[in-house]
Design a protein around this motif. Structure first.
Motif, PDB file in Angstrom:
ATOM      1  N   GLN A 108       0.859  -1.185   0.000  1.00 47.17           N
ATOM      2  CA  GLN A 108       0.000   0.000   0.000  1.00 47.17           C
ATOM      3  C   GLN A 108       0.893   1.231   0.000  1.00 47.17           C
ATOM      4  O   GLN A 108       2.042   1.179   0.427  1.00 47.17           O
ATOM      5  N   PHE A 109       0.345   2.345  -0.530  1.00 42.74           N
ATOM      6  CA  PHE A 109       1.075   3.611  -0.515  1.00 42.74           C
ATOM      7  C   PHE A 109       0.081   4.765  -0.571  1.00 42.74           C
ATOM      8  O   PHE A 109      -1.099   4.570  -0.859  1.00 42.74           O
ATOM      9  N   SER A 110       0.574   5.961  -0.268  1.00 47.79           N
ATOM     10  CA  SER A 110      -0.252   7.173  -0.279  1.00 47.79           C
ATOM     11  C   SER A 110       0.203   8.087  -1.403  1.00 47.79           C
ATOM     12  O   SER A 110       1.388   8.139  -1.739  1.00 47.79           O
ATOM     13  N   TYR A 111      -0.767   8.824  -1.951  1.00 51.90           N
ATOM     14  CA  TYR A 111      -0.449   9.828  -2.965  1.00 51.90           C
ATOM     15  C   TYR A 111      -1.526  10.905  -2.910  1.00 51.90           C
ATOM     16  O   TYR A 111      -2.714  10.603  -3.069  1.00 51.90           O
ATOM     17  N   GLN A 112      -1.116  12.136  -2.654  1.00 53.63           N
ATOM     18  CA  GLN A 112      -2.017  13.292  -2.578  1.00 53.63           C
ATOM     19  C   GLN A 112      -3.222  13.015  -1.684  1.00 53.63           C
ATOM     20  O   GLN A 112      -4.372  13.291  -2.046  1.00 53.63           O
ATOM     21  N   GLY A 113      -2.966  12.449  -0.512  1.00 55.65           N
ATOM     22  CA  GLY A 113      -4.020  12.207   0.472  1.00 55.65           C
ATOM     23  C   GLY A 113      -4.885  10.985   0.212  1.00 55.65           C
ATOM     24  O   GLY A 113      -5.812  10.716   0.970  1.00 55.65           O
ATOM     25  N   GLU A 114      -4.596  10.241  -0.829  1.00 60.06           N
ATOM     26  CA  GLU A 114      -5.358   9.029  -1.138  1.00 60.06           C
ATOM     27  C   GLU A 114      -4.511   7.805  -0.833  1.00 60.06           C
ATOM     28  O   GLU A 114      -3.284   7.840  -0.939  1.00 60.06           O
ATOM     29  N   GLU A 115      -5.196   6.721  -0.465  1.00 55.56           N
ATOM     30  CA  GLU A 115      -4.518   5.465  -0.157  1.00 55.56           C
ATOM     31  C   GLU A 115      -4.741   4.473  -1.297  1.00 55.56           C
ATOM     32  O   GLU A 115      -5.851   4.341  -1.806  1.00 55.56           O
ATOM     33  N   PHE A 116      -3.682   3.762  -1.649  1.00 56.49           N
ATOM     34  CA  PHE A 116      -3.729   2.784  -2.727  1.00 56.49           C
ATOM     35  C   PHE A 116      -3.211   1.439  -2.230  1.00 56.49           C
ATOM     36  O   PHE A 116      -2.254   1.388  -1.462  1.00 56.49           O
ATOM     37  N   VAL A 117      -3.838   0.367  -2.671  1.00 55.67           N
ATOM     38  CA  VAL A 117      -3.366  -0.992  -2.420  1.00 55.67           C
ATOM     39  C   VAL A 117      -3.131  -1.618  -3.792  1.00 55.67           C
ATOM     40  O   VAL A 117      -4.027  -1.619  -4.640  1.00 55.67           O
ATOM     41  N   VAL A 118      -1.920  -2.126  -4.004  1.00 52.40           N
ATOM     42  CA  VAL A 118      -1.515  -2.624  -5.313  1.00 52.40           C
ATOM     43  C   VAL A 118      -0.990  -4.055  -5.193  1.00 52.40           C
ATOM     44  O   VAL A 118      -0.232  -4.360  -4.274  1.00 52.40           O
ATOM     45  N   THR A 119      -1.399  -4.893  -6.130  1.00 56.91           N
ATOM     46  CA  THR A 119      -0.946  -6.283  -6.178  1.00 56.91           C
ATOM     47  C   THR A 119      -0.378  -6.564  -7.561  1.00 56.91           C
ATOM     48  O   THR A 119      -0.888  -6.068  -8.560  1.00 56.91           O
ATOM     49  N   TRP A 120       0.681  -7.371  -7.601  1.00 55.66           N
ATOM     50  CA  TRP A 120       1.207  -7.860  -8.876  1.00 55.66           C
ATOM     51  C   TRP A 120       1.860  -9.217  -8.652  1.00 55.66           C
ATOM     52  O   TRP A 120       2.062  -9.639  -7.521  1.00 55.66           O
ATOM     53  N   ASP A 121       2.171  -9.885  -9.748  1.00 56.90           N
ATOM     54  CA  ASP A 121       2.671 -11.256  -9.703  1.00 56.90           C
ATOM     55  C   ASP A 121       4.060 -11.337 -10.317  1.00 56.90           C
ATOM     56  O   ASP A 121       4.198 -11.564 -11.514  1.00 56.90           O
ATOM     57  N   PRO A 122       5.116 -11.167  -9.509  1.00 52.50           N
ATOM     58  CA  PRO A 122       6.458 -11.345 -10.070  1.00 52.50           C
ATOM     59  C   PRO A 122       6.737 -12.825 -10.280  1.00 52.50           C
ATOM     60  O   PRO A 122       6.090 -13.679  -9.672  1.00 52.50           O
ATOM     61  N   GLN A 123       7.676 -13.124 -11.132  1.00 53.13           N
ATOM     62  CA  GLN A 123       8.024 -14.515 -11.399  1.00 53.13           C
ATOM     63  C   GLN A 123       9.129 -14.950 -10.433  1.00 53.13           C
ATOM     64  O   GLN A 123      10.273 -14.535 -10.566  1.00 53.13           O
ATOM     65  N   ILE A 124       8.756 -15.758  -9.453  1.00 58.12           N
ATOM     66  CA  ILE A 124       9.705 -16.260  -8.469  1.00 58.12           C
ATOM     67  C   ILE A 124       9.722 -17.783  -8.563  1.00 58.12           C
ATOM     68  O   ILE A 124       8.672 -18.424  -8.485  1.00 58.12           O
ATOM     69  N   ILE A 125      10.897 -18.331  -8.764  1.00 60.00           N
ATOM     70  CA  ILE A 125      11.049 -19.779  -8.888  1.00 60.00           C
ATOM     71  C   ILE A 125      11.994 -20.276  -7.806  1.00 60.00           C
ATOM     72  O   ILE A 125      13.112 -19.768  -7.678  1.00 60.00           O
ATOM     73  N   VAL A 126      11.536 -21.242  -7.040  1.00 57.96           N
ATOM     74  CA  VAL A 126      12.393 -21.868  -6.029  1.00 57.96           C
ATOM     75  C   VAL A 126      12.941 -23.153  -6.630  1.00 57.96           C
ATOM     76  O   VAL A 126      12.183 -24.039  -7.012  1.00 57.96           O
ATOM     77  N   GLU A 127      14.272 -23.207  -6.742  1.00 59.17           N
ATOM     78  CA  GLU A 127      14.910 -24.379  -7.337  1.00 59.17           C
ATOM     79  C   GLU A 127      14.903 -25.526  -6.328  1.00 59.17           C
ATOM     80  O   GLU A 127      15.172 -25.336  -5.155  1.00 59.17           O
ATOM     81  N   VAL A 128      14.603 -26.700  -6.839  1.00 57.84           N
ATOM     82  CA  VAL A 128      14.515 -27.893  -5.993  1.00 57.84           C
ATOM     83  C   VAL A 128      15.893 -28.474  -5.762  1.00 57.84           C
ATOM     84  O   VAL A 128      16.734 -28.440  -6.577  1.00 57.84           O
TER      85      VAL A 128
END
Length: 166
Positions: free
Chosen positions: A146-166
């Protein structure tokens, strides 16, 4: 006879550089057009008065860049089992404090990242692939901040590519 070498567990420190101002303006634009059903941006409001959005994969590069030790890195992030992963939130214009970003959480298909420390803009996870996972590529990890900008609150989601090697 050859033996297969396994990667050594290490700590990985990734800075997430976000164009907070441009991202907030894009979210406001989507919502002002009353385009909440935008299939690409999936924007709306939560019960706390915050503007909520999921960044489409194709738009991610426009608002988010990753660096390690000051050098640009690209996805996927290949992690080794039993290592640690640290994320640091940063504004692309070096004005991080003005946006008051806060790490909220991750949502993951498998419990392979365990929270160790969360100090708001920095978070550390222990990497540990569950034994029942047969295909780590099927694992999704969604980051939410979450972050603020000009008095407004934002919640942001995204999907980075994370791979756990076995």
């Amino acid at each position: 006879m050859t033996t297969e070498q396994k990667p050594v567990p290490t700590a990985q420190r990734i800075t997430i550089n976000i164009a907070f101002e441009a991202l907030a303006e894009k979210i406001n634009k989507v919502l002002e057009k009353n385009n909440r059903n935008n299939r690409k941006w999936q924007a709306g409001y939560n019960g706390n008065g915050q503007k909520v959005v999921r960044i489409p994969e194709k738009s991610e590069k426009k608002y988010i860049a990753y660096t390690t030790a000051g050098k640009s890195v690209t996805q996927p992030f290949n992690l080794v089992n039993d290592s640690t992963l640290e994320f640091i939130l940063n504004d692309t214009n070096s004005n991080t404090e003005a946006f008051n970003p806060q790490w909220l959480n991750i949502l993951q298909t498998y419990p392979d990242l365990t929270l160790v420390n969360n100090s708001g803009t920095e978070v550390t996870y222990q990497v540990g692939l569950p034994t029942h996972v047969t295909d780590p590529d099927e694992d999704d990890v969604d980051i939410t901040i979450q972050f603020s900008y000009q008095g407004e609150e934002f919640v942001v989601t995204w999907d980075p590519q994370i791979i756990v090697e076995v």
